[in-house]
Design a protein around this motif. Structure first.
Motif, PDB file in Angstrom:
ATOM      1  N   PRO A 212       0.827  -1.211   0.000  1.00 47.47           N
ATOM      2  CA  PRO A 212       0.000   0.000   0.000  1.00 47.47           C
ATOM      3  C   PRO A 212       0.866   1.269   0.000  1.00 47.47           C
ATOM      4  CG  PRO A 212      -0.740  -1.556   1.684  1.00 47.47           C
ATOM      5  CD  PRO A 212       0.597  -2.033   1.192  1.00 47.47           C
ATOM      6  N   HIS A 213       0.250   2.378  -0.386  1.00 46.79           N
ATOM      7  CA  HIS A 213       0.968   3.659  -0.366  1.00 46.79           C
ATOM      8  C   HIS A 213       1.372   4.016   1.064  1.00 46.79           C
ATOM      9  CE1 HIS A 213      -0.049   5.130  -4.517  1.00 46.79           C
ATOM     10  NE2 HIS A 213      -0.824   4.072  -4.403  1.00 46.79           N
ATOM     11  N   ASN A 214       2.445   4.775   1.185  1.00 45.38           N
ATOM     12  CA  ASN A 214       2.971   5.133   2.494  1.00 45.38           C
ATOM     13  C   ASN A 214       3.777   6.416   2.367  1.00 45.38           C
ATOM     14  OD1 ASN A 214       5.902   4.437   1.788  1.00 45.38           O
ATOM     15  ND2 ASN A 214       4.778   2.604   1.235  1.00 45.38           N
ATOM     16  N   THR A 231       7.847   5.259  -4.031  1.00 47.59           N
ATOM     17  CA  THR A 231       7.328   5.992  -5.184  1.00 47.59           C
ATOM     18  C   THR A 231       8.045   5.514  -6.439  1.00 47.59           C
ATOM     19  OG1 THR A 231       7.243   8.156  -6.280  1.00 47.59           O
ATOM     20  CG2 THR A 231       9.030   7.820  -4.709  1.00 47.59           C
ATOM     21  N   GLN A 232       7.395   5.718  -7.566  1.00 45.54           N
ATOM     22  CA  GLN A 232       8.066   5.417  -8.829  1.00 45.54           C
ATOM     23  C   GLN A 232       9.023   6.540  -9.231  1.00 45.54           C
ATOM     24  OE1 GLN A 232       4.089   3.422 -10.465  1.00 45.54           O
ATOM     25  NE2 GLN A 232       5.673   3.474 -12.031  1.00 45.54           N
ATOM     26  N   GLY A 233       8.923   7.690  -8.538  1.00 45.62           N
ATOM     27  CA  GLY A 233       9.829   8.769  -8.919  1.00 45.62           C
ATOM     28  C   GLY A 233       9.960   9.792  -7.815  1.00 45.62           C
ATOM     29  N   ALA A 234      11.111   9.815  -7.150  1.00 49.31           N
ATOM     30  CA  ALA A 234      11.307  10.750  -6.040  1.00 49.31           C
ATOM     31  C   ALA A 234      11.200  12.198  -6.528  1.00 49.31           C
ATOM     32  CB  ALA A 234      12.678  10.510  -5.406  1.00 49.31           C
ATOM     33  N   PHE A 235      11.685  12.447  -7.750  1.00 51.13           N
ATOM     34  CA  PHE A 235      11.658  13.828  -8.231  1.00 51.13           C
ATOM     35  C   PHE A 235      10.242  14.289  -8.563  1.00 51.13           C
ATOM     36  CE2 PHE A 235      16.103  12.823  -8.593  1.00 51.13           C
ATOM     37  CZ  PHE A 235      16.734  14.024  -8.245  1.00 51.13           C
ATOM     38  N   THR A 236       9.409  13.390  -9.053  1.00 47.00           N
ATOM     39  CA  THR A 236       8.025  13.820  -9.322  1.00 47.00           C
ATOM     40  C   THR A 236       7.272  14.020  -8.021  1.00 47.00           C
ATOM     41  OG1 THR A 236       6.007  13.477 -10.586  1.00 47.00           O
ATOM     42  CG2 THR A 236       7.019  11.515  -9.723  1.00 47.00           C
ATOM     43  N   PHE A 263       3.506  -0.207 -11.129  1.00 54.94           N
ATOM     44  CA  PHE A 263       2.836  -0.442 -12.420  1.00 54.94           C
ATOM     45  C   PHE A 263       2.150   0.820 -12.944  1.00 54.94           C
ATOM     46  CE2 PHE A 263       2.453  -4.193  -9.610  1.00 54.94           C
ATOM     47  CZ  PHE A 263       3.392  -5.011 -10.219  1.00 54.94           C
ATOM     48  N   GLY A 264       2.637   1.987 -12.528  1.00 59.35           N
ATOM     49  CA  GLY A 264       2.026   3.260 -12.931  1.00 59.35           C
ATOM     50  C   GLY A 264       1.232   3.905 -11.812  1.00 59.35           C
ATOM     51  N   GLY A 265       0.855   3.120 -10.812  1.00 57.52           N
ATOM     52  CA  GLY A 265      -0.011   3.614  -9.748  1.00 57.52           C
ATOM     53  C   GLY A 265       0.700   4.378  -8.654  1.00 57.52           C
ATOM     54  N   LYS A 266       2.032   4.400  -8.674  1.00 60.38           N
ATOM     55  CA  LYS A 266       2.760   5.142  -7.646  1.00 60.38           C
ATOM     56  C   LYS A 266       3.563   6.285  -8.251  1.00 60.38           C
ATOM     57  CE  LYS A 266       2.769   1.519  -4.140  1.00 60.38           C
ATOM     58  NZ  LYS A 266       3.518   0.321  -3.701  1.00 60.38           N
ATOM     59  N   ILE A 267       2.902   7.013  -9.160  1.00 61.20           N
ATOM     60  CA  ILE A 267       3.470   8.240  -9.712  1.00 61.20           C
ATOM     61  C   ILE A 267       2.723   9.433  -9.104  1.00 61.20           C
ATOM     62  CG2 ILE A 267       3.858   9.570 -11.805  1.00 61.20           C
ATOM     63  CD1 ILE A 267       3.968   6.849 -13.324  1.00 61.20           C
ATOM     64  N   SER A 268       1.407   9.404  -9.175  1.00 63.65           N
ATOM     65  CA  SER A 268       0.603  10.458  -8.540  1.00 63.65           C
ATOM     66  C   SER A 268       0.760  10.369  -7.033  1.00 63.65           C
ATOM     67  CB  SER A 268      -0.884  10.253  -8.872  1.00 63.65           C
ATOM     68  OG  SER A 268      -1.111  10.477 -10.233  1.00 63.65           O
ATOM     69  N   VAL A 269       0.734  11.549  -6.370  1.00 61.32           N
ATOM     70  CA  VAL A 269       0.808  11.541  -4.912  1.00 61.32           C
ATOM     71  C   VAL A 269      -0.613  11.593  -4.339  1.00 61.32           C
ATOM     72  CG1 VAL A 269       3.075  12.620  -4.872  1.00 61.32           C
ATOM     73  CG2 VAL A 269       1.025  14.058  -4.703  1.00 61.32           C
ATOM     74  N   PHE A 296      -7.698   0.627  -2.880  1.00 59.25           N
ATOM     75  CA  PHE A 296      -8.707   0.419  -3.932  1.00 59.25           C
ATOM     76  C   PHE A 296      -9.575   1.655  -4.138  1.00 59.25           C
ATOM     77  CE2 PHE A 296      -8.256  -4.311  -3.322  1.00 59.25           C
ATOM     78  CZ  PHE A 296      -7.967  -4.605  -4.647  1.00 59.25           C
ATOM     79  N   GLU A 297     -10.012   2.258  -3.011  1.00 57.54           N
ATOM     80  CA  GLU A 297     -11.006   3.329  -3.108  1.00 57.54           C
ATOM     81  C   GLU A 297     -10.399   4.712  -3.276  1.00 57.54           C
ATOM     82  OE1 GLU A 297     -14.711   1.393  -0.632  1.00 57.54           O
ATOM     83  OE2 GLU A 297     -13.585   3.009   0.316  1.00 57.54           O
ATOM     84  N   GLY A 298      -9.147   4.863  -2.835  1.00 61.98           N
ATOM     85  CA  GLY A 298      -8.594   6.210  -2.780  1.00 61.98           C
ATOM     86  C   GLY A 298      -7.411   6.463  -3.684  1.00 61.98           C
ATOM     87  N   THR A 299      -7.009   5.486  -4.494  1.00 58.85           N
ATOM     88  CA  THR A 299      -5.907   5.721  -5.440  1.00 58.85           C
ATOM     89  C   THR A 299      -6.397   5.388  -6.841  1.00 58.85           C
ATOM     90  OG1 THR A 299      -4.959   3.479  -5.467  1.00 58.85           O
ATOM     91  CG2 THR A 299      -4.296   4.931  -3.662  1.00 58.85           C
ATOM     92  N   GLY A 300      -5.590   5.770  -7.814  1.00 60.99           N
ATOM     93  CA  GLY A 300      -6.045   5.656  -9.192  1.00 60.99           C
ATOM     94  C   GLY A 300      -5.980   4.256  -9.746  1.00 60.99           C
ATOM     95  N   PRO A 301      -7.136   3.710 -10.115  1.00 62.54           N
ATOM     96  CA  PRO A 301      -7.126   2.493 -10.926  1.00 62.54           C
ATOM     97  C   PRO A 301      -6.986   2.885 -12.388  1.00 62.54           C
ATOM     98  CG  PRO A 301      -9.383   3.090 -10.400  1.00 62.54           C
ATOM     99  CD  PRO A 301      -8.491   4.203  -9.872  1.00 62.54           C
ATOM    100  N   THR A 302      -7.162   1.966 -13.284  1.00 64.29           N
ATOM    101  CA  THR A 302      -7.133   2.325 -14.705  1.00 64.29           C
ATOM    102  C   THR A 302      -8.569   2.264 -15.235  1.00 64.29           C
ATOM    103  OG1 THR A 302      -5.611   2.209 -16.562  1.00 64.29           O
ATOM    104  CG2 THR A 302      -6.769   0.176 -16.006  1.00 64.29           C
ATOM    105  N   PRO A 303      -8.872   3.058 -16.263  1.00 63.05           N
ATOM    106  CA  PRO A 303     -10.270   3.315 -16.605  1.00 63.05           C
ATOM    107  C   PRO A 303     -11.051   2.124 -17.118  1.00 63.05           C
ATOM    108  CG  PRO A 303      -8.815   4.798 -17.796  1.00 63.05           C
ATOM    109  CD  PRO A 303      -7.952   3.812 -17.102  1.00 63.05           C
TER     110      PRO A 303
END
Lengths: 751, 157
Positions: A212-214, A231-236, A263-269, A296-303
């Protein structure tokens, strides 16, 4: 570049550098971070899918023993309605901020509303229940076609459709409409002997990373803010937090801990700015962890998406025209990957006449995020199924029709670019020649399907520094979080240049204060672009070492040659020294050697994949069993083949989950009813056979070793390949994902 | 404030004492009280297996065991598997087979594999897949994990 080039390190399979830490439990992931005086944060989330926030009263929670601080959107700077580029394309700041903590409206169940910092996670959780939020509940809109209706409830009063450069007058849930056109589609369809058109629907799916996110944040009185996180990117993360908090990036340090999948889900904060706000408010370090339901409810899934595809072909099998209509659910805020979906849908083929329309539509679901080849899997489910049907109708082998229409160097994609050297045809040939494709497949209820996929891959910025050690080893400093073995694949490229073994490289992934700017681990770019930077840094080391040898031998640098880890004098003197021995003499020849490399390469080579799958369909239960799976893919050059195979296998299995089981199931009020790993059914190892891989190597001219990204394309073909196999087994065309037992039984007519 | 209980247990062969609230799971105790963070939280409800440990010889999800329940019991975690200068054969097999990508599920898979091979030293592929179905991996597609377990079984034979 020669395709036959011999390498010493590249193409071998060393043990990954971070391996021992990861098999002993010593590797520290974001949630493992500990620091004295730590408080624990918890986020209160909306119980409604669509509601206006009337008031928030935190007084009862503030009085609860152990509570140290509470934040709401009132603690965030009021975001200007401006657009910022945060390393993953343009982002509207107001939307970004409102997704962190809702200001006026909640737009999905699970939308963050407030957060508490307390002395224990349990106290923080209890305190959340004492925050009184008054909502004015609004009707939710939960499906893309309904959201596009003129009388649909509006999520954003100010959102107006941008269509081909024009902005509409009236507000709408349709954020944008894009179109790609090539040739004359009507003429193309008129030339066709067979035209097939179908509608497809795909469900909302999650990346399903196990971690999970942390985030843990620490704020010092001098204004310095440190965030430890996965994160997938410390700078972003640094850029997004700076924009959201309106805080200077020079005062933010982001420390990337080990990351448990993205898998793309840990780019947005999501919770990183919240942890920072709580740390600023309390003066103490604050750790915020999501639980699985939050994820599941609070992070971005794919459309989820609605797709219509029409393709026509001549009797000989030439595809003369193709049309697609793609409507993607962006979730609560605009920004679905309908663009890449539209660019990828017919990308494996050279089709003269193409028309593609894409719509980005907001609905009362979490704001979607990238997921491995975002948009392309939805799109290919439609196009690769229609192509299969064309092949069947024309009595042409499905791989044969792909060979007949396959894109090659010089062909132009519908959205504009002309292909450089690509390896699509080679992947189809590899599938055709594989023993799997020749194996018998005649049993009742058994079927075989094939499908292909394309993904661009990206370049973007990477920085690498190499510090040379006196014992002939190097310390390699990089900014790309290692999500699947990239310390090894990057280190190996530097090792190859310097003629040293992979084990002589110590790679470190470091914080944003300690390495040059590096874009996200995403877009299948890390082995390509950060590997390229490592190659450049090693070349820099090599140049400096040549200068040192020249100094030692008192010759001109031009007279020093480096090959196979040995420096030698090529003019006059019979001198020779190994890389290792020269490393021991750096002090006397001028001091330490530090090499650096930075890149922003434009030559990320596109990747293609072709998959073959055998299934068995149980007509009584609707269960689809995967019997055999073979994936071929052009990797350009596989640096570490084991991890390339692993990327292919992992992508295939995520695609299988998407095809057969995975979806967000909503009730009428917009609550996800399956927000756990029990009910959101990801594949287990019992659901699967071994996944055979064939790595095709058509070198990418845009990389010194020919690397193409490999991570994303393997998720694209599985849903269509499996749908085609189900058709082969039971004669039913499945057009809705997931192809769950219930849907299959309904389609067959059993229920 | 909640009252904490005193618990004495054995973890990786060492006697350990700790204080915990009765509501704290074994996973919370391992991670937050004892700083043994090798066991991971993926779901906190027994579905992902990332927190797998061995309790009195039996494989459990530590998120589903209360800390106080371990009084007088013996817990094996990933931290206790390797010798000071040598990895356990299962750990070697995971590395040699590239059976991990992000690695978050790896400690759980390795403990699960240990429990399997302790009870069934020579499992078939189906037995491996059946046993490991309680451990989710999202990165690898399981192929290389199953091969690693097969190799570990051979190495231990």
């Amino acid at each position: 570049m020669s395709e036959k080039k011999e390498y010493k390190v590249i193409g071998t399979r060393p043990i990954r550098h971070d391996g021992v830490d990861k098999v002993t439990g010593r590797a520290l992931y974001g949630a493992d971070f500990q620091i004295a005086g730590l408080l624990h944060g918890r986020v209160l989330r909306s119980p409604h899918a669509h509601a206006r926030i009337v008031s928030i009263d935190t007084s009862r929670a503030e009085a609860y023993p152990g509570v140290k601080g509470i934040v709401t959107a009132q603690d965030l700077p009021d975001p200007a309605d401006k657009v910022a580029d945060l390393g993953e394309g343009a982002v509207n700041l107001k939307y970004l901020c409102d997704n962190i903590l809702a200001r006026d409206k909640v737009l999905y169940k699970g939308h963050a509303v407030a957060a508490v910092a307390a002395t224990s996670p349990h106290i923080a959780e209890e305190a959340c229940t004492l925050i009184d939020v008054a909502y004015e509940v609004l009707p939710p809109v939960l499906e893309v076609r309904q959201a596009m209706e003129p009388d649909a409830p509006l999520l954003h009063e100010n959102l107006k459709t941008t269509s081909l450069g024009e902005t509409a007058d009236e507000p709408s849930n349709v954020a944008s409409h894009l179109q790609y056109k090539k040739g004359a589609p009507e003429k193309g369809f008129a030339e066709a002997d067979v035209v097939i058109e179908r509608e497809f629907v795909t469900g909302t799916v999650h990346q399903g990373y196990i971690e999970p996110h942390n985030a843990t944040a620490l704020y010092n009185p001098d204004g310095h803010l440190t965030i430890w996180c996965s994160t997938q990117g410390a700078f972003t993360v640094r850029e997004q937090v700076a924009e959201i908090l309106q805080y200077p990036i020079s005062k933010i340090k982001v420390v990337p801990m080990e990351i448990g999948g993205g898998f793309g889900g840990k780019i947005s904060v999501y919770i990183k700015p919240v942890a920072a706000l709580l740390a600023m408010k309390t003066g103490k370090p604050v750790k915020v962890l999501m639980n699985r339901t939050d994820v599941f409810e609070g992070t971005g899934p794919t459309p989820a998406s609605y797709i219509r595809v029409k393709m026509g072909a001549t009797k000989a099998g030439k595809v003369t025209a193709a049309e697609a209509y793609l409507a993607f659910e962006a979730g609560a805020y605009p920004g679905s990957p309908v663009g890449p979906g539209a660019m990828c849908i017919f990308a494996p083929y050279n089709i003269e006449n193409v028309l593609i329309d894409g719509y980005d539509v907001v609905v009362n679901k979490p704001k979607t995020a990238p997921y491995r080849a975002p948009g392309a899997t939805n799109a290919a489910f439609g196009s690769e199924t229609i192509l299969d049907e064309l092949a069947e109708r024309l009595e042409i082998d499905p791989l044969e029709i792909r060979l007949m229409n396959g894109a090659k160097e010089g062909d132009r994609r519908a959205d504009g670019p002309i292909y450089p050297r690509i390896g699509y045809i080679e992947t189809v040939e590899a599938a055709k020649q594989h023993p799997h494709y020749a194996a018998p497949n005649g049993k009742k209820h058994h079927g075989r399907g094939v499908a292909s996929g394309f993904w661009f891959n990206i370049g973007l910025e990477s920085s690498v520094t190499i510090n040379v050690n006196v014992d002939g080893t190097i310390n390699l400093v990089e900014g790309s979080t290692d999500i699947g073995g990239t310390r090894a694949s990057i280190a190996m490229q530097a090792a190859e240049v310097l003629g040293i073994p992979a084990e002589s490289v110590n790679p470190s992934v470091v914080d944003t204060n300690s390495v040059g700017y590096t874009a996200v681990t995403g877009g299948s770019r890390t082995t390509y672009a950060t590997g390229y930077a490592a190659y450049e840094a090693a070349q820099d080391v090599k140049r400096q070492m040549i200068a040192r040898a020249a100094k030692l031998w008192e010759v001109d640098e031009a007279n020093v040659q480096f090959a196979d880890g040995e420096f030698s004098c090529i003019n006059g003197k019979e001198e020779q020294i190994s890389f290792r021995d020269l490393c021991a003499r750096l002090g006397e020849t001028g001091g330490p050697v530090v090499g650096s490399g930075t890149v922003n390469p434009g030559g990320a080579g596109g990747a293609f994949a072709t998959h073959v799958v055998d299934v068995e369909v149980d007509e009584e239960t609707g269960k689809v069993e995967i019997l055999r799976y073979t994936a071929t893919q052009d990797a350009g050059k596989a640096i570490h083949p084991s991890y390339v195979e692993g990327q292919i296998q992992g992508g295939v299995v995520q695609g299988i989950g998407w095809a057969l089981n995975e979806e967000y199931i909503y009730d009428a009020e917009g609550t996800m009813t399956n927000a756990s790993f029990l009910d959101y059914r990801m594949p287990t190892c019992l659901d699967l056979p071994m996944i055979d891989t064939v790595i095709v190597e058509v070198p990418n001219p845009g990389h010194p070793y020919g690397v193409r990204g490999v991570g994303e394309v393997p998720i694209i073909p599985p849903p269509a390949a499996i749908a085609n196999a189900i058709y082969d087994a039971v004669g039913i065309r499945m057009t809705e994902l997931p192809m769950s037992p219930e849907r299959l039984l309904k389609a067959i007519g059993t229920i | 404030m909640a009252i904490k209980s005193h618990v004495q247990t054995t973890i990786n062969g060492e006697t350990v004492e700790f204080l915990c609230e009765s509501r704290q799971s074994l996973l919370e105790v391992l991670r937050d009280e004892l700083h043994l963070t090798g066991a991971k939280e993926g779901c906190n409800n027994g579905n992902c297996g990332a927190c797998s440990v061995i309790l009195d010889g039996r494989l459990v999800n530590s998120c589903l065991v209360l800390g106080v329940e371990t009084e007088g019991k013996s817990v094996e975690t990933i931290e206790g598997l390797a010798a000071p200068d040598k990895l356990h054969p299962i750990q070697d097999a995971f590395l040699e087979n590239a059976a991990l990508q992000c690695g978050i599920c790896t400690p759980g898979f390795i403990m699960s594999t240990k429990a399997l091979l302790d009870s069934n030293p020579n499992p078939t592929e189906h037995e491996i897949r059946y046993w490991l179905a309680g451990n989710l991996c999202r990165c690898t597609g399981y192929d290389k994990i199953v091969r690693a377990v097969q190799d570990a079984a051979k190495a231990s034979a």
